[in-house]
Scaffold this motif. Structure first.
Motif, PDB file in Angstrom:
ATOM      1  N   LEU A 144      12.340   0.286  -0.739  1.00  0.00           N
ATOM      2  CA  LEU A 144      11.008   0.737  -0.349  1.00  0.00           C
ATOM      3  C   LEU A 144       9.923  -0.241  -0.788  1.00  0.00           C
ATOM      4  O   LEU A 144       8.750  -0.059  -0.454  1.00  0.00           O
ATOM      5  CB  LEU A 144      10.719   2.113  -0.960  1.00  0.00           C
ATOM      6  N   ASP A 145      10.293  -1.290  -1.528  1.00  0.00           N
ATOM      7  CA  ASP A 145       9.318  -2.237  -2.042  1.00  0.00           C
ATOM      8  C   ASP A 145       8.999  -3.355  -1.053  1.00  0.00           C
ATOM      9  O   ASP A 145       7.939  -3.959  -1.114  1.00  0.00           O
ATOM     10  CB  ASP A 145       9.824  -2.868  -3.345  1.00  0.00           C
TER      11      ASP A 145
ATOM     12  N   VAL B  38       0.840  -1.192   0.000  1.00  0.00           N
ATOM     13  CA  VAL B  38       0.000   0.000   0.000  1.00  0.00           C
ATOM     14  C   VAL B  38       0.871   1.236   0.000  1.00  0.00           C
ATOM     15  O   VAL B  38       0.579   2.242  -0.642  1.00  0.00           O
ATOM     16  CB  VAL B  38      -0.915   0.010   1.236  1.00  0.00           C
ATOM     17  N   ALA B  39       1.993   1.155   0.701  1.00  0.00           N
ATOM     18  CA  ALA B  39       2.868   2.317   0.836  1.00  0.00           C
ATOM     19  C   ALA B  39       3.508   2.736  -0.471  1.00  0.00           C
ATOM     20  O   ALA B  39       3.876   3.885  -0.652  1.00  0.00           O
ATOM     21  CB  ALA B  39       3.969   2.017   1.850  1.00  0.00           C
ATOM     22  N   LEU B  40       3.662   1.815  -1.417  1.00  0.00           N
ATOM     23  CA  LEU B  40       4.301   2.159  -2.682  1.00  0.00           C
ATOM     24  C   LEU B  40       3.559   3.286  -3.389  1.00  0.00           C
ATOM     25  O   LEU B  40       4.171   4.219  -3.909  1.00  0.00           O
ATOM     26  CB  LEU B  40       4.351   0.924  -3.591  1.00  0.00           C
ATOM     27  N   LEU B  41       2.231   3.201  -3.433  1.00  0.00           N
ATOM     28  CA  LEU B  41       1.445   4.231  -4.098  1.00  0.00           C
ATOM     29  C   LEU B  41       1.477   5.528  -3.322  1.00  0.00           C
ATOM     30  O   LEU B  41       1.644   6.603  -3.894  1.00  0.00           O
ATOM     31  CB  LEU B  41      -0.002   3.748  -4.254  1.00  0.00           C
ATOM     32  N   THR B  42       1.340   5.445  -1.984  1.00  0.00           N
ATOM     33  CA  THR B  42       1.329   6.669  -1.192  1.00  0.00           C
ATOM     34  C   THR B  42       2.694   7.335  -1.185  1.00  0.00           C
ATOM     35  O   THR B  42       2.798   8.552  -1.219  1.00  0.00           O
ATOM     36  CB  THR B  42       0.897   6.380   0.261  1.00  0.00           C
TER      37      THR B  42
ATOM     38  N   SER C 145      11.128  10.176   2.147  1.00  0.00           N
ATOM     39  CA  SER C 145       9.978   9.441   1.630  1.00  0.00           C
ATOM     40  C   SER C 145       9.367   8.537   2.690  1.00  0.00           C
ATOM     41  O   SER C 145       8.148   8.428   2.806  1.00  0.00           O
ATOM     42  CB  SER C 145      10.394   8.603   0.409  1.00  0.00           C
ATOM     43  N   VAL C 146      10.215   7.879   3.487  1.00  0.00           N
ATOM     44  CA  VAL C 146       9.709   6.979   4.515  1.00  0.00           C
ATOM     45  C   VAL C 146       9.030   7.756   5.635  1.00  0.00           C
ATOM     46  O   VAL C 146       7.958   7.376   6.116  1.00  0.00           O
ATOM     47  CB  VAL C 146      10.843   6.098   5.072  1.00  0.00           C
ATOM     48  N   LEU C 147       9.625   8.867   6.044  1.00  0.00           N
ATOM     49  CA  LEU C 147       9.012   9.683   7.089  1.00  0.00           C
ATOM     50  C   LEU C 147       7.647  10.198   6.643  1.00  0.00           C
ATOM     51  O   LEU C 147       6.678  10.184   7.406  1.00  0.00           O
ATOM     52  CB  LEU C 147       9.920  10.856   7.443  1.00  0.00           C
ATOM     53  N   LYS C 148       7.561  10.644   5.394  1.00  0.00           N
ATOM     54  CA  LYS C 148       6.291  11.128   4.865  1.00  0.00           C
ATOM     55  C   LYS C 148       5.271   9.993   4.798  1.00  0.00           C
ATOM     56  O   LYS C 148       4.099  10.160   5.143  1.00  0.00           O
ATOM     57  CB  LYS C 148       6.489  11.713   3.462  1.00  0.00           C
TER      58      LYS C 148
ATOM     59  N   PRO D 191      -1.967   4.079   5.799  1.00  0.00           N
ATOM     60  CA  PRO D 191      -1.150   3.213   6.625  1.00  0.00           C
ATOM     61  C   PRO D 191      -0.106   2.504   5.798  1.00  0.00           C
ATOM     62  O   PRO D 191      -0.349   2.098   4.682  1.00  0.00           O
ATOM     63  CB  PRO D 191      -2.173   2.209   7.198  1.00  0.00           C
ATOM     64  N   SER D 192       1.064   2.327   6.364  1.00  0.00           N
ATOM     65  CA  SER D 192       2.162   1.698   5.678  1.00  0.00           C
ATOM     66  C   SER D 192       3.217   1.302   6.672  1.00  0.00           C
ATOM     67  O   SER D 192       3.094   1.517   7.844  1.00  0.00           O
ATOM     68  CB  SER D 192       2.736   2.663   4.630  1.00  0.00           C
TER      69      SER D 192
END
Length: 241
Positions: A175-176, A10-14, A108-111, A32-33
């Motif tokens: 990130l994948d 889910v996080a990939l798109l966000t 990117s991860v923090l966001k 959520p991610s």
């Protein structure tokens, strides 16, 4: 989201949407991610605030493979003695990779994983995060570390020493898969480069998710596990029931 949908998919798109919108100063809701973190300095520029909320689940649901899948993956991992640390250096795992316009993977991860995140340009300057390892609520990016689920040194000992630098770069900025996780600085320091046979999250409610994610990363990157590590992971998967 179905109970066993991996959070990082889910996080990939966000994450992609956030990188674009944050750099353009646009507000966006964050879903959520998986977790992550580390320090980030503010830069000049107008701030943008995310209106959605993201939190790291400590229940084990929605992250990593389902328990049965994780057990099957664990059974397929190659068991081997830990390799030598000879030649190891964090510099051989270059991170954090740029994601454009002064953004990097850390941003990117923090966001992606924060709640009510505020930006200055691409830099995260405020927000809240839940630390997967100890359940702490973190209220500033300076309190957050981005931890590698499978530590770089552990990866080196379990197969990454034979990789090219380019492949190690991909691993360190992955990130994948559930490889990057937002945690408190104190829990990250406590973990160091240990595997589950010698270190586990103090929040036992996170053990299922932690084991699933560790197994998922080692499976994807074809890394080995030690006998003690495999046994500890199997024990932790019992928390998934």
């Amino acid at each position: 989201m179905p109970p066993h949908t991996p959070r990082w998919t889910v996080a990939l798109l966000t994450a992609a949407a956030l990188s674009l919108s944050a750099c353009e100063g646009v507000s966006i809701a964050v879903g959520p991610s998986p977790s992550a973190g580390a320090t980030s300095g503010a830069t000049s520029g107008s701030s943008s605030t995310s209106s959605g909320e993201a939190s790291a689940s400590s229940s084990g649901e929605g992250s990593g493979a389902a328990a049965g899948d994780a057990e099957a993956q664990l059974d397929k991992l190659v068991v081997a003695k830990a390799g030598s640390m000879k030649g190891y250096s964090r510099d051989k795992f270059p991170h954090w990779r740029s994601t454009g316009k002064n953004c990097d993977v850390r941003d990117s991860v923090l966001k992606r994983d924060g709640t009510k995140v505020k930006f200055s340009g691409c830099n995260v300057v405020a927000g809240t995060w839940k630390s997967l390892y100890d359940g702490k609520q973190l209220t500033a990016p300076t309190q957050v570390d981005i931890d590698h689920m499978v530590p770089l040194a552990n990866a080196w000992r379990s197969g990454a020493s034979a990789w090219t630098t380019a492949r190690r770069r991909d691993f360190a900025n992955d990130l994948d898969d559930p490889q990057l996780v937002a945690v408190s600085a104190s829990s990250n320091r406590s973990k160091g480069d240990q595997d589950p046979s010698t270190w586990k999250p103090s929040d036992t409610g996170a053990w299922c998710e932690y084991a699933r994610d560790w197994i998922a990363v080692k499976t994807h990157w074809k890394l080995t596990v030690t006998t003690a590590e495999k046994s500890a992971l199997a024990d932790m998967l019992e928390k998934c029931s």
